[in-house]
Design an enzyme around this catalytic site. Structure first.
Site, short mmCIF file in Angstrom:
data_model
loop_
_atom_site.label_atom_id
_atom_site.label_comp_id
_atom_site.label_asym_id
_atom_site.label_seq_id
_atom_site.Cartn_x
_atom_site.Cartn_y
_atom_site.Cartn_z
N LYS A 1 1.97 -3.75 -24.97
CA LYS A 1 0.99 -3.16 -25.89
C LYS A 1 0.85 -1.66 -25.67
O LYS A 1 0.86 -0.87 -26.62
CB LYS A 1 -0.37 -3.87 -25.71
N GLU B 1 11.88 -34.14 -3.19
CA GLU B 1 12.44 -33.31 -4.27
C GLU B 1 13.51 -34.07 -5.05
O GLU B 1 13.63 -33.90 -6.27
CB GLU B 1 13.02 -32.02 -3.70
#
Length: 653
Positions: free
Chosen positions: A204, A421
């Site tokens: 921005k 995992e």
């Protein structure tokens, strides 16, 4: 700099000399008062012949006695004094008394105070611009906006990438600043205010600079917090001063960053009552569109909280145009990467399109950081070019955290983490509509002891019920793998974050997204801050409805827990193979995972070296660091804010 130093030396020399003279003046007076003689003793010594000569100055009598000592006394008005002096053969001399003007007497009496005030003013000027100047002690009401001349802003719209729609929106503002008559001749008015709304790091501020750089006009920049002070009226004064400066340099741009600091809604209770902030906001509203026109001044503001702004700011002739600057898509990320790669010497194997695909949810600032981290990796290796390997390392560091190579886990902890995992990866690989498994690692990173990372094949903007339930199943894969291998009594706290996120997704499915099987699609809970992981509150639901909500959440969790458990029981062989691969290589990639799931040997990772594995093997037998405080983050403490509709932000498990 030398002139300033010489000036300071001279000033301090003069100050020292003045203070020394004042000290001498008062010390001499002290010495004179110490030899003062009473008038009666003086007359007695005159009669005894002990006074040799005197000097009379008005009422003051200074004399020398026979022994050579000096003294001073004062005549109380004795008319026979001269007779006594002459009769005793005292040599008499006289002079007219020294007359001082009233101003001199005032100056002498006030000189110490004036000296202190002068030194104080000197210090205040040295610290910032004098009494009333910018930064001085009397500059409370002066604007703190910094002005950049038109030729000082080097950023152009070519430097802004990944925001094509926003660039088109502000394009006519640039055209107006270059040629205002083109619009004024047709009776058209360019918006006086442009509000840029978007997440942090999306560009921005860069876009506002690019507008000024393209138009070659002065650019005033200030933050919303610079207006608000503890003194009521200071912020309003600064707003007036800023617009006065802008009028003198029109046409120009005023950029207010984080305008929500001063532009919050009045009277709504948001942010608390603040008279100073509200007066500042009122003055800003008047300056933007009041009785006095501000032709040629365009106000650009940026915020990521447009919902809290006062409605008067958003009406026509103020911030009547809102430009959304969102997270870039895959094409935008590729363009942004190319902009930041201009300053980096790249190898021929670097492919921005591949990197853009692997960085969903990254903002422009994140991509700039990615390029910088890749350059740092290349510099550490004393290499001349930045390669694709360096970008992969940088991406892993940003997404999964820094490898904690100094932390050593014992064999038991490493194997349990590997099973955990592997459970995540296998379930995520097999359930429908789940993001592809990108990488699995049992190398401690950040606060996590293991990481399973997924990357979507394309940017997604909404999630289906099937995709959400697949996420729930994969989240429970780690805990189920531990339970099946070690038994329910040895399950660790490593799934705490998995459980928290799964519960949050299931609750939102029922209470916010209308994805329940038995409850109608109503809003049963409200977010306090609009965030996915934010706290919620019941929206006046009955006890019976609350019970049904809990039952629906439990049903969703149980259904997906059972599905994940069935998958891991059927794929027990793949679970063992993936665990062995993780124990050997510590990190496996998508190709190895595919090989394991298709019944082939895993093979070596692309960037794995035997020497690295040998070094890791040498560390395995050492005493492990106590990781009890990290045990609850074994799998996915890096996942952070797992929003469901966040443009496909990578998910870590």
């Amino acid at each position: 700099m030398k002139n300033d130093m010489l000036k300071n030396v001279l000033v301090w020399t003069v100050v020292a000399m003045i203070m020394l003279s004042v000290f001498n003046h008062f010390s001499s007076k002290a010495q004179q008062s110490s030899s003062r003689m009473d008038y009666s003793d003086f007359i007695e010594q005159v009669h005894q012949g002990q006074v040799s000569k005197v000097s009379i100055e008005g009422q003051t009598i200074r004399g020398v006695n026979v022994s050579g000592g000096s003294f001073v006394t004062y005549n109380p008005g004795d008319p026979g004094l001269m007779g006594d002096l002459l009769d005793n053969r005292v040599t008499v001399s006289a002079s007219a008394p020294e007359e001082q003007s009233v101003l001199m007497q005032i100056f002498i009496s006030w000189f110490p105070m004036l000296l202190l005030i002068g030194v104080w003013l000197f210090f205040m000027k040295s610290m910032g611009g004098g009494v009333g100047g910018k930064g001085g002690p009397m500059s409370f009401g002066k604007s703190k906006a910094k002005m950049l001349a038109g030729d000082e802003v080097k950023v152009t719209l070519d430097d802004v990438a990944g925001a094509d729609e926003a660039k088109e929106e502000v394009g006519e503002i640039v055209d107006f600043l270059r040629d205002p008559s083109k619009y004024q001749n047709l009776g058209g008015n360019v918006p006086r205010g442009v509000l840029m709304v978007g997440p942090p790091g999306t560009g921005k501020t860069l876009l506002a600079k690019a507008i000024a750089g393209e138009a070659k006009v002065p650019f005033f920049t200030i933050s919303g917090s610079d207006f608000v002070e503890m003194f009521v009226g200071v912020g309003a004064s600064r707003v007036r001063d800023m617009f006065e400066q802008a009028k003198a340099h029109a046409p120009c741009i005023i950029f207010i960053d984080e305008i929500d600091a001063v532009g919050r809604s009045r009277g709504s209770g948001m942010g608390g009552g603040n008279d100073e902030r509200e007066q500042t906001l009122n003055q800003l509203l008047v300056e933007m569109d009041g009785f006095e026109g501000n032709e040629g001044i365009i106000v650009i503001a940026a915020t990521n909280r447009a919902d809290v702004l006062d409605s008067a700011l958003l009406r026509p002739r103020r911030f009547d145009r809102q430009v959304s600057v969102g997270l870039p898509d895959i094409r935008g990320r590729e363009q942004i990467l190319k902009v930041h790669m201009r300053k980096v010497p790249l190898s021929d194997d670097v492919k921005p399109a591949v990197i853009a695909r692997g960085t969903p949810g990254f903002s422009g600032a994140d991509l700039a950081n990615l390029v910088n981290e890749a350059a740092l990796f290349a510099a550490r290796g004393n290499e001349k070019l930045v390669t694709q390997k360096h970008f992969e390392k940088a991406k892993d560091k940003i997404l999964m955290g820094v490898e904690r190579k100094s932390m050593v886990m014992n064999e038991k902890e490493r194997k349990m983490t590997a099973y955990h995992e592997a459970g995540h990866a296998i379930v995520g690989y097999l359930v429908p509509e789940h993001d592809p498994v990108y990488k699995v690692s049992i190398m401690p990173r950040g606060r996590a002891l293991g990481v399973t990372m997924y990357l979507p094949e394309e940017d997604s903007y909404s999630y289906s019920k099937q995709k959400l339930e697949s996420q729930l199943s994969s989240l429970y894969g780690g805990r189920i793998a531990e339970e099946q291998i070690y038994g329910p009594d040895l399950v660790t706290t490593g799934a705490s974050n998995d459980i928290e996120r799964a519960t949050s997704i299931a609750r939102n499915m029922v209470t916010k997204w209308g994805l329940s099987d038995n409850l109608p699609p109503l809003m049963y809970e409200e977010d306090d801050n609009g965030s996915f992981m934010g706290s919620s509150r019941n929206a006046n639901v009955s006890g019976e409805i609350s019970k049904q909500i809990d039952q629906e959440i439990r049903a969703i969790i149980d259904r997906n827990y059972k599905r994940a458990s069935d998958i891991l029981k059927e794929r027990a062989n793949e679970l063992e193979l993936m665990t062995e691969a993780l124990m050997q290589y510590e990190t496996i990639d998508a190709d190895q995972i595919k090989n394991i799931m298709e019944g082939r040997p895993a093979g070596q990772p692309k960037d794995w070296q035997e020497s690295d594995s040998d070094e890791n093997k040498d560390l395995k037998g050492e005493e492990a660091i106590d990781a009890s405080d990290l045990s609850e983050n074994v799998s996915d403490d890096l996942s952070g804010d797992d929003k469901v509709a966040d443009n496909g932000e990578p998910k870590l498990h």
